[in-house]
Write a protein that holds these residues in place. Sequence first.
Motif, mmCIF file in Angstrom:
data_model
loop_
_atom_site.group_PDB
_atom_site.id
_atom_site.type_symbol
_atom_site.label_atom_id
_atom_site.label_comp_id
_atom_site.label_asym_id
_atom_site.label_seq_id
_atom_site.Cartn_x
_atom_site.Cartn_y
_atom_site.Cartn_z
ATOM 1 N N PHE A 124 -3.994 3.351 6.027
ATOM 2 C CA PHE A 124 -4.883 4.154 6.369
ATOM 3 C C PHE A 124 -5.263 5.538 6.980
ATOM 4 C CE2 PHE A 124 -6.454 -0.967 7.092
ATOM 5 C CZ PHE A 124 -6.705 -1.059 5.263
ATOM 6 N N ASN A 125 -3.172 5.425 7.024
ATOM 7 C CA ASN A 125 -3.388 7.156 7.457
ATOM 8 C C ASN A 125 -2.298 8.002 6.846
ATOM 9 O OD1 ASN A 125 -4.647 8.560 10.064
ATOM 10 N ND2 ASN A 125 -2.431 8.420 10.683
ATOM 11 N N THR A 126 -1.540 7.730 5.542
ATOM 12 C CA THR A 126 -1.175 8.524 4.602
ATOM 13 C C THR A 126 -1.464 9.938 4.597
ATOM 14 O OG1 THR A 126 0.473 6.754 4.784
ATOM 15 C CG2 THR A 126 0.577 8.976 3.428
ATOM 16 N N LEU A 167 -4.381 1.074 0.570
ATOM 17 C CA LEU A 167 -3.979 0.109 1.912
ATOM 18 C C LEU A 167 -3.352 1.734 2.450
ATOM 19 C CD1 LEU A 167 -2.297 -2.885 1.627
ATOM 20 C CD2 LEU A 167 -4.701 -2.658 2.457
ATOM 21 N N PHE A 168 -3.352 2.402 2.025
ATOM 22 C CA PHE A 168 -2.507 3.568 2.745
ATOM 23 C C PHE A 168 -3.650 4.993 3.011
ATOM 24 C CE2 PHE A 168 0.704 1.305 1.038
ATOM 25 C CZ PHE A 168 1.115 1.003 2.053
ATOM 26 N N GLN A 169 -5.012 5.024 1.853
ATOM 27 C CA GLN A 169 -5.582 6.375 1.674
ATOM 28 C C GLN A 169 -6.441 5.897 2.639
ATOM 29 O OE1 GLN A 169 -7.825 4.482 -1.906
ATOM 30 N NE2 GLN A 169 -6.138 6.876 -2.601
ATOM 31 N N LYS A 170 -7.116 7.138 3.514
ATOM 32 C CA LYS A 170 -7.249 7.752 4.532
ATOM 33 C C LYS A 170 -9.260 7.137 4.442
ATOM 34 C CE LYS A 170 -4.706 11.105 6.710
ATOM 35 N NZ LYS A 170 -4.440 12.271 6.630
ATOM 36 N N ARG A 171 -9.625 5.914 5.478
ATOM 37 C CA ARG A 171 -11.127 5.628 5.750
ATOM 38 C C ARG A 171 -12.164 7.004 5.800
ATOM 39 N NH1 ARG A 171 -11.138 0.788 9.655
ATOM 40 N NH2 ARG A 171 -8.920 1.176 9.213
ATOM 41 N N ASP A 172 -12.815 7.103 4.275
ATOM 42 C CA ASP A 172 -13.600 8.130 4.692
ATOM 43 C C ASP A 172 -13.086 9.860 4.936
ATOM 44 O OD1 ASP A 172 -16.213 5.959 4.650
ATOM 45 O OD2 ASP A 172 -15.967 5.863 6.769
ATOM 46 N N GLY A 173 -12.242 9.186 5.036
ATOM 47 C CA GLY A 173 -11.190 10.967 4.210
ATOM 48 C C GLY A 173 -10.801 11.394 5.925
ATOM 49 N N LYS A 174 -10.707 10.229 6.534
ATOM 50 C CA LYS A 174 -10.690 10.720 8.184
ATOM 51 C C LYS A 174 -9.427 10.586 8.602
ATOM 52 C CE LYS A 174 -15.305 9.521 10.050
ATOM 53 N NZ LYS A 174 -16.055 9.307 10.833
ATOM 54 N N THR A 175 -8.446 11.217 9.759
ATOM 55 C CA THR A 175 -7.308 11.120 10.292
ATOM 56 C C THR A 175 -7.362 10.380 11.444
ATOM 57 O OG1 THR A 175 -5.709 13.129 8.969
ATOM 58 C CG2 THR A 175 -5.579 12.705 10.737
ATOM 59 N N ILE A 176 -6.310 9.518 11.611
ATOM 60 C CA ILE A 176 -6.510 8.658 13.000
ATOM 61 C C ILE A 176 -5.088 9.836 13.423
ATOM 62 C CG2 ILE A 176 -5.783 7.006 14.235
ATOM 63 C CD1 ILE A 176 -6.436 5.170 12.095
ATOM 64 N N TYR A 177 -5.101 10.377 14.719
ATOM 65 C CA TYR A 177 -4.327 10.921 15.296
ATOM 66 C C TYR A 177 -3.481 10.099 16.685
ATOM 67 C CZ TYR A 177 -5.326 15.316 13.149
ATOM 68 O OH TYR A 177 -5.873 16.328 12.827
ATOM 69 N N SER A 178 -2.258 10.698 16.711
ATOM 70 C CA SER A 178 -1.678 9.351 17.597
ATOM 71 C C SER A 178 -2.363 10.446 18.885
ATOM 72 C CB SER A 178 0.170 9.943 17.495
ATOM 73 O OG SER A 178 0.474 8.972 18.690
ATOM 74 N N THR A 180 6.019 7.708 -1.953
ATOM 75 C CA THR A 180 6.019 7.385 -0.667
ATOM 76 C C THR A 180 5.952 6.192 -0.939
ATOM 77 O OG1 THR A 180 3.888 8.215 0.522
ATOM 78 C CG2 THR A 180 6.292 9.738 -0.102
ATOM 79 N N GLU A 181 4.479 5.552 0.247
ATOM 80 C CA GLU A 181 3.428 4.023 0.258
ATOM 81 C C GLU A 181 4.643 3.357 -1.205
ATOM 82 O OE1 GLU A 181 4.324 5.103 2.607
ATOM 83 O OE2 GLU A 181 2.884 5.455 4.261
ATOM 84 N N LEU A 182 3.895 4.413 -1.945
ATOM 85 C CA LEU A 182 4.230 2.365 -3.215
ATOM 86 C C LEU A 182 5.090 2.780 -4.162
ATOM 87 C CD1 LEU A 182 0.761 3.877 -5.308
ATOM 88 C CD2 LEU A 182 0.987 2.108 -3.186
ATOM 89 N N ALA A 183 5.922 3.898 -4.040
ATOM 90 C CA ALA A 183 7.066 3.928 -4.122
ATOM 91 C C ALA A 183 8.255 2.634 -3.311
ATOM 92 C CB ALA A 183 8.295 5.291 -4.499
ATOM 93 N N PRO A 228 -0.035 -8.526 -5.807
ATOM 94 C CA PRO A 228 -0.585 -7.622 -6.552
ATOM 95 C C PRO A 228 0.164 -6.533 -7.162
ATOM 96 C CG PRO A 228 -1.409 -7.874 -3.870
ATOM 97 C CD PRO A 228 -0.076 -8.743 -4.385
ATOM 98 N N GLU A 229 -1.222 -5.611 -8.181
ATOM 99 C CA GLU A 229 -0.415 -5.180 -9.066
ATOM 100 C C GLU A 229 -0.138 -4.253 -7.669
ATOM 101 O OE1 GLU A 229 0.226 -4.468 -12.163
ATOM 102 O OE2 GLU A 229 -0.657 -6.577 -12.674
ATOM 103 N N ILE A 230 0.681 -3.111 -7.703
ATOM 104 C CA ILE A 230 1.555 -1.767 -6.744
ATOM 105 C C ILE A 230 0.114 -0.895 -6.947
ATOM 106 C CG2 ILE A 230 3.386 -0.256 -6.750
ATOM 107 C CD1 ILE A 230 4.695 -1.758 -7.618
ATOM 108 N N LYS A 231 -0.419 -0.890 -8.383
ATOM 109 C CA LYS A 231 -1.703 0.737 -7.635
ATOM 110 C C LYS A 231 -2.502 -0.052 -6.877
ATOM 111 C CE LYS A 231 -3.618 -1.049 -12.286
ATOM 112 N NZ LYS A 231 -4.556 -1.721 -11.806
ATOM 113 N N ASP A 232 -3.030 -1.650 -6.545
ATOM 114 C CA ASP A 232 -3.674 -1.916 -6.766
ATOM 115 C C ASP A 232 -3.782 -1.457 -4.689
ATOM 116 O OD1 ASP A 232 -5.843 -2.439 -8.918
ATOM 117 O OD2 ASP A 232 -4.891 -4.255 -8.777
ATOM 118 N N LEU A 233 -3.116 -1.419 -4.588
ATOM 119 C CA LEU A 233 -2.625 -1.005 -2.638
ATOM 120 C C LEU A 233 -2.428 0.107 -1.839
ATOM 121 C CD1 LEU A 233 0.847 -3.387 -2.883
ATOM 122 C CD2 LEU A 233 -1.392 -4.155 -2.586
ATOM 123 N N LYS A 234 -2.665 1.383 -2.881
ATOM 124 C CA LYS A 234 -2.826 2.287 -2.492
ATOM 125 C C LYS A 234 -4.052 2.224 -1.963
ATOM 126 C CE LYS A 234 -3.364 7.076 -4.437
ATOM 127 N NZ LYS A 234 -2.921 7.881 -5.354
#
Length: 548
Positions: free
Chosen positions: A392-394, A116-127, A410-413, A108-114
């Motif tokens: 989905f958590n960066t 995969l790292f963006q937060k789902r609905d803007g929500k942070t998943i804590y450890s 970071t991730e795409l690089a 896939p185009e690298i830009k399309d993979l963004k």
Amino acid sequence: MARDTSRDGLSNKALVYALSNFKPLWNLVQSYEPLKRKINKFFLNSIIYKIPTRPLPYSLMTLDPCIPGTNIPKKTDAYTSWDSLTDRTYTGRHLPPDPEFNKDGNLPEIKDLKVLFQKRDGKTIYSPKSTLLFPYWVQWFTDSFLRIDQQNRFKNTSNHQIDMCNVYGLTRKQTNLIRAFKDGKFKTQKLKRHDGVEEEYPLFYYADPENSIIDPQFEGLHAPLNDEKRQPPEKKAKLFAMGVERANVQIGYVMLNTLCIREHNRICDILSKNYPEWDDERLFQTARNILMVIVLNIIMEEYIFHITPYKFKFFADPEAFAKESWYRENWMALEFSLVYRWHSALPEKFIYDGKETPMYDSLWNNQMLIDKGLGALMEETCSQPGTRIGLFNTPDFPISGTPYTFIDATELASIKLGRQAQLASYNDYREMCGFPRVTDFNQITGDEYAQQKLKELYGHVDKIEFFVGLYAEDVRENSAIPPLVARLIGIDAFSQALTNPLLSPKIFNKDTFSPVGWEIIQNTKTVSDLVNRNVPPSDRKYKVSFNL
């Protein structure tokens, strides 16, 4: 939805199950020293021997177009040369390049993979397991050996050792610039926190931050990375003179460097008192050796114990491994660098001085540490969770002075670097590490949304890239990292920590560290031990832990 575990491998399941259960049995084993050492050796060897051992037959040298007469290969024509076996300025690699997998149109185009790292609905998943100290520690200690050359990303600037160059500098010249040359100590100063109590810190790097004039005594030391573009004079005024260019990057990094500088100077005081005949050089070198082994022990016994779900605690045992075939000269590999990119463990916001604060505000902001003090900042850091490592958590705050966001930088690089290095597929690396190849997306993760996105982008599991596959996997229960990440870290980290010269049988003794230094090593097991003896006297003990 539960993940399909049919492709985990029976022997892998058995190993994880045995180590993750039977706590009373493991406690009993660890109470009997001879048996404990045998079990420790057996399990560490079983992990390290999962892949072929060093020397690595390939490095990124074969792909470097800057070398006369070489070109990026159009076919799988990687080969081993004397230079590729010995020139460690080039980063190593575990598998040969795979140009067919990385050919145009296959991925896939690298830009399309963004996505995969963006937060789902803007929500942070804590450890559910790790405090914020965990990502702070990871960035701090990996920066000492995973050092990609920014001018040529096929090369590195690493000494290929866990040598604490982030504290001591990469070269002897740099080390000398931050030494006091008195009593074996670092140059330091006393600074007042907000309540007026003084604490010890490194000296400031700039003599005139307004005009970017450095203190002449630090000419030749690494300039703080990119501070010209990013920092206003009031922040630059508080940047410390420390071992590497990234040492001021974030308060967690500065906090841990400051802790080690204080501990080094504290050890020097103890050694000087007990061995008054020692000169400055011997005090400095012995204190350095002691501190490095303390940190290696913390990595083996506290940090590794935290990231795994295991009930048996691994430990450094120098006499056990010197004759193993994996006991070879260290050489950091690109895969090891990519497996340690845990940007998703860092939250968008954190609590500082009781208030929710953007994490971005902690970058290049040493005043935050100075105001609060080391002990209080450590405790507050350990009172809040880090975030879950995975897709989905960066965080995606903007990078000041550039058109990029944190995910881009970071991730795409990282994906781009993997393609430039023509890394093999995620499935190829699973196979190399002793896992069966996956045949369906639900064998990677039980998250249906993640399965859907991976299928949309890659179409088939065999096309998933190494970096994406690493972080697509579900984190195991009571673990801090996904399984393939854990496997590669176990293989590379153990085999490169345990080959440290200070842990060799002829070196790891009282003659090297002194009887007093040996006692310090034996009585230091945790980060908490270091913190609570390097803060101003207090009526209470600060709570410091990787675990929530």
